[in-house]
Write a protein that holds these residues in place. Structure first.
Motif, mmCIF file in Angstrom:
data_model
loop_
_atom_site.group_PDB
_atom_site.id
_atom_site.type_symbol
_atom_site.label_atom_id
_atom_site.label_comp_id
_atom_site.label_asym_id
_atom_site.label_seq_id
_atom_site.Cartn_x
_atom_site.Cartn_y
_atom_site.Cartn_z
ATOM 1 N N PRO A 1 0.818 -1.217 0.000
ATOM 2 C CA PRO A 1 0.000 0.000 0.000
ATOM 3 C C PRO A 1 0.848 1.261 0.000
ATOM 4 C CG PRO A 1 -0.920 -1.622 1.486
ATOM 5 C CD PRO A 1 0.379 -2.188 0.999
ATOM 6 N N GLU A 2 0.468 2.199 -0.838
ATOM 7 C CA GLU A 2 1.285 3.389 -1.043
ATOM 8 C C GLU A 2 1.298 4.292 0.189
ATOM 9 O OE1 GLU A 2 3.153 3.668 -3.449
ATOM 10 O OE2 GLU A 2 2.278 2.987 -5.329
ATOM 11 N N VAL A 3 2.442 4.903 0.408
ATOM 12 C CA VAL A 3 2.595 5.909 1.461
ATOM 13 C C VAL A 3 3.282 7.118 0.840
ATOM 14 C CG1 VAL A 3 3.762 6.482 3.615
ATOM 15 C CG2 VAL A 3 2.704 4.246 3.338
ATOM 16 N N LEU A 4 2.766 8.300 1.124
ATOM 17 C CA LEU A 4 3.383 9.518 0.627
ATOM 18 C C LEU A 4 4.415 10.020 1.632
ATOM 19 C CD1 LEU A 4 0.223 11.449 -0.643
ATOM 20 C CD2 LEU A 4 1.866 10.148 -2.010
ATOM 21 N N THR A 5 5.480 10.583 1.126
ATOM 22 C CA THR A 5 6.424 11.268 1.999
ATOM 23 C C THR A 5 5.789 12.583 2.455
ATOM 24 O OG1 THR A 5 7.468 12.520 0.214
ATOM 25 C CG2 THR A 5 8.350 10.313 0.685
ATOM 26 N N TYR A 6 6.365 13.171 3.476
ATOM 27 C CA TYR A 6 5.853 14.458 3.947
ATOM 28 C C TYR A 6 5.945 15.500 2.830
ATOM 29 C CZ TYR A 6 5.486 18.837 6.529
ATOM 30 O OH TYR A 6 5.114 20.085 6.951
ATOM 31 N N GLU A 7 7.047 15.479 2.074
ATOM 32 C CA GLU A 7 7.233 16.429 0.983
ATOM 33 C C GLU A 7 6.167 16.242 -0.091
ATOM 34 O OE1 GLU A 7 9.625 14.597 2.337
ATOM 35 O OE2 GLU A 7 10.624 16.218 3.439
ATOM 36 N N GLU A 8 5.818 14.991 -0.382
ATOM 37 C CA GLU A 8 4.787 14.732 -1.390
ATOM 38 C C GLU A 8 3.419 15.228 -0.920
ATOM 39 O OE1 GLU A 8 6.379 10.768 -3.763
ATOM 40 O OE2 GLU A 8 5.500 10.524 -1.768
ATOM 41 N N ILE A 9 3.152 15.063 0.355
ATOM 42 C CA ILE A 9 1.879 15.562 0.885
ATOM 43 C C ILE A 9 1.807 17.074 0.781
ATOM 44 C CG2 ILE A 9 0.592 15.909 3.039
ATOM 45 C CD1 ILE A 9 1.153 13.001 3.698
ATOM 46 N N ARG A 10 2.897 17.764 1.137
ATOM 47 C CA ARG A 10 2.902 19.218 1.030
ATOM 48 C C ARG A 10 2.744 19.660 -0.417
ATOM 49 N NH1 ARG A 10 0.911 20.099 5.315
ATOM 50 N NH2 ARG A 10 0.952 22.269 4.661
ATOM 51 N N GLU A 11 3.386 18.942 -1.346
ATOM 52 C CA GLU A 11 3.276 19.288 -2.765
ATOM 53 C C GLU A 11 1.854 19.053 -3.259
ATOM 54 O OE1 GLU A 11 4.367 20.796 -6.365
ATOM 55 O OE2 GLU A 11 5.518 20.806 -4.493
#
Length: 301
Positions: free
Chosen positions: A110-120
């Motif tokens: 299952p995919e997990v976003l990095t913090y940077e990806e969430i902010r983007e």
């Protein structure tokens, strides 16, 4: 769903099949992982609704976590014996393990976003529109509190305690839990509640206490949240398979990476079993490996 069946299954193994206590305990440990995984995937299933593809996903998932082939074989044996027992007892009508095979490796966890990806992703939302202000508040809340999508669409105004920094969430089985909410999510929620929601043309009677509303004054649907997340992920150039549940996965993973207590994460996610929460710890392996490679003295040479 499972405990009563597992108890009777253990008695069956002991009295009818003559299995050793060690084997029975191993089978039970393996089978207890299945309801934890179903909860992780947000699949609300009765024992009779479980199909082969659910079990294939479950085995594949554990294989990608590093479950050894020998342990996979024991797990499959446990499931075949368990569902065969349920079929004999006429608890289920068909056996989902009949054609079950060892998984082929290579599928993604299952995919997990990095913090940077969430902010983007969040940066793609147009905050000059009412629609964008609502979506920003919604997604900030999803990530800040690790909510299921149904918990976010059903969130009530009377369960917001923003000045105290928490919200009350109604989860599976109408069980309530208290979840802290961070300052960034509070800020965007307050903007939405002050400048957007009160100015909707009309609000449907059944949605008067619902936080997140659509343009027609009704509660948001799961599909609309899913569509919004997909849209913003695509705009951010994120190629991962992102859904609202990805925010929940990311919430749990980032907390554990930061050293949060597993029991506290379990409480915030509303997991009945700690086994469900423990599944998230595998996502921390890259962080642990990087720590070891950076600080272990044998790697400094």
């Amino acid at each position: 769903m499972f405990p009563s069946y597992l108890r009777s299954f253990a008695a069956y193994l002991k009295l009818t099949r003559g299995y050793s206590d060690h084997t029975i305990a191993a089978y039970r440990r393996d089978l207890e992982k299945l309801p934890a995984y179903l909860e992780l995937r947000d699949w609300e299933l009765s024992i009779s609704q479980i199909e082969r593809f659910h079990l294939d996903d479950f085995i594949q998932y554990l294989a990608e976590l590093g479950l050894a082939p020998r342990s996979q074989a024991r797990l499959i044996s446990a499931m075949k014996t368990f569902f065969g027992y349920l079929l004999d007892e006429r608890i289920i009508a068909t056996d989902p393990t009949e054609l079950l095979q060892a998984p082929k490796l290579g599928r993604k966890i299952p995919e997990v976003l990095t913090y940077e990806e969430i902010r983007e992703l969040l940066a793609q939302i147009d905050l000059s529109t009412d629609h964008g202000l609502r979506d920003r508040a919604l997604l900030e809340t999803l990530y800040a509190c690790g909510l299921r999508v149904s918990e976010s669409t059903g969130l009530k105004l009377t369960n917001l305690y923003l000045d105290q920094g928490f919200i009350r969430v109604t989860g599976k089985g109408n069980k309530e839990r208290v979840v802290p909410i961070g300052g960034e999510a509070v800020k965007h929620l307050e903007i939405y509640l002050e400048y957007v929601r009160p100015h909707l043309p009309s609000i449907k009677p059944e949605a008067e206490n619902i936080v997140f509303l659509n343009r027609r004054g009704g509660a948001l649907s799961r599909v609309s949240v899913f569509t919004a997340v997909k849209k913003y992920a695509a705009a951010a150039g994120i190629e991962k398979n992102v859904s609202p549940h990805t925010f929940r996965h990311s919430f749990a993973t980032h907390l554990i990476e930061g050293g949060a207590d597993l029991r506290a994460v379990q409480e915030m996610l509303g997991h009945e079993s700690i086994l469900t929460t423990e599944i998230y710890t595998h996502l921390d392996t890259d962080f642990l490996r990087e720590t070891i490679m950076s600080f272990h003295p044998m790697n400094q040479r």
